[in-house]
Write a protein that holds these residues in place. Structure first.
Motif, PDB file in Angstrom:
ATOM      1  N   ASN A   1       0.832  -1.209   0.000  1.00  0.00           N
ATOM      2  CA  ASN A   1       0.000   0.000   0.000  1.00  0.00           C
ATOM      3  C   ASN A   1       0.864   1.257   0.000  1.00  0.00           C
ATOM      4  N   GLU A   2       1.922   1.263   0.805  1.00  0.00           N
ATOM      5  CA  GLU A   2       2.822   2.415   0.846  1.00  0.00           C
ATOM      6  C   GLU A   2       3.518   2.613  -0.495  1.00  0.00           C
TER       7      GLU A   2
ATOM      8  N   LYS B   1       1.880   6.534  -6.967  1.00  0.00           N
ATOM      9  CA  LYS B   1       0.852   7.485  -7.417  1.00  0.00           C
ATOM     10  C   LYS B   1       1.336   8.925  -7.256  1.00  0.00           C
ATOM     11  N   GLN B   2       2.028   9.222  -6.158  1.00  0.00           N
ATOM     12  CA  GLN B   2       2.561  10.572  -5.961  1.00  0.00           C
ATOM     13  C   GLN B   2       3.554  10.922  -7.064  1.00  0.00           C
TER      14      GLN B   2
ATOM     15  N   THR C   1       1.015   4.097  -2.965  1.00  0.00           N
ATOM     16  CA  THR C   1       0.816   5.511  -2.677  1.00  0.00           C
ATOM     17  C   THR C   1       1.988   6.333  -3.205  1.00  0.00           C
TER      18      THR C   1
END
Length: 167
Positions: A41-42, A48-49, A45
């Motif tokens: 998940n990290e 995506k950033q 994220t």
């Protein structure tokens, strides 16, 4: 005395059969670990950033390029060169950002998965020690053959050590 020696010679090879070997499917166990899910998940994220920032930079370059194309014929030579240099600089920054974000994402992935792997290896070692196993193999490590009748499957024990419910 001869009987004791003969008995010893007969029983000694049998003690070899008492040695315990085990095996696990480490990637399967790792995917069920909460630490693995958190790491994934990290990483998503972070990815995506990086993708959002790359898209913002690309859009900015595209807008400035379109604006430049519309007015370039009416610009004096010195301003034309400066704007071309600005566009080239922005394009170079976009390429650098893409390379750096890829490298940073790879490094983050290695770091996070190494943490998960360390936790898993510690659990496998603990199960091996507690169970008195001579060796615990990972069946996905390219070992050509592991006898499932002569070795114990330790997946459930490792999952229990990690606090993962059996699925």
């Amino acid at each position: 005395m001869k009987k004791v020696l003969i008995l010893f010679l007969i029983l000694a090879p049998m003690s070899l059969f008492a040695q315990k070997f085990g095996y696990v499917n480490a990637p399967e166990i790792a995917q069920q670990m909460p630490e693995f899910t958190k790491a994934q998940n990290e990483l998503q994220t972070l990815q995506k950033q990086y993708a959002d920032e790359f898209e913002r930079l690309r859009t900015e370059l595209e807008k400035k390029g379109v604006a430049f194309e519309q007015v370039k014929d009416s610009l004096p030579a010195n301003i034309l060169k400066r704007r071309e240099a600005e566009l080239q600089d922005l394009y170079t920054r976009l390429q650098q950002y893409e390379q750096e974000s890829y490298q940073n994402l790879q490094q983050a992935q290695q770091t996070k998965l190494a943490e998960v792997n360390n936790i898993l290896q510690t659990a496998i070692q603990a199960v091996g020690r507690e169970g008195g196993y001579i060796c615990v193999f990972d069946i996905t490590a390219g070992i050509p053959y592991i006898s499932e009748t002569l070795c114990d499957n330790l997946d459930a024990k490792v999952k229990a050590k990690l606090g993962i419910s059996a699925k």
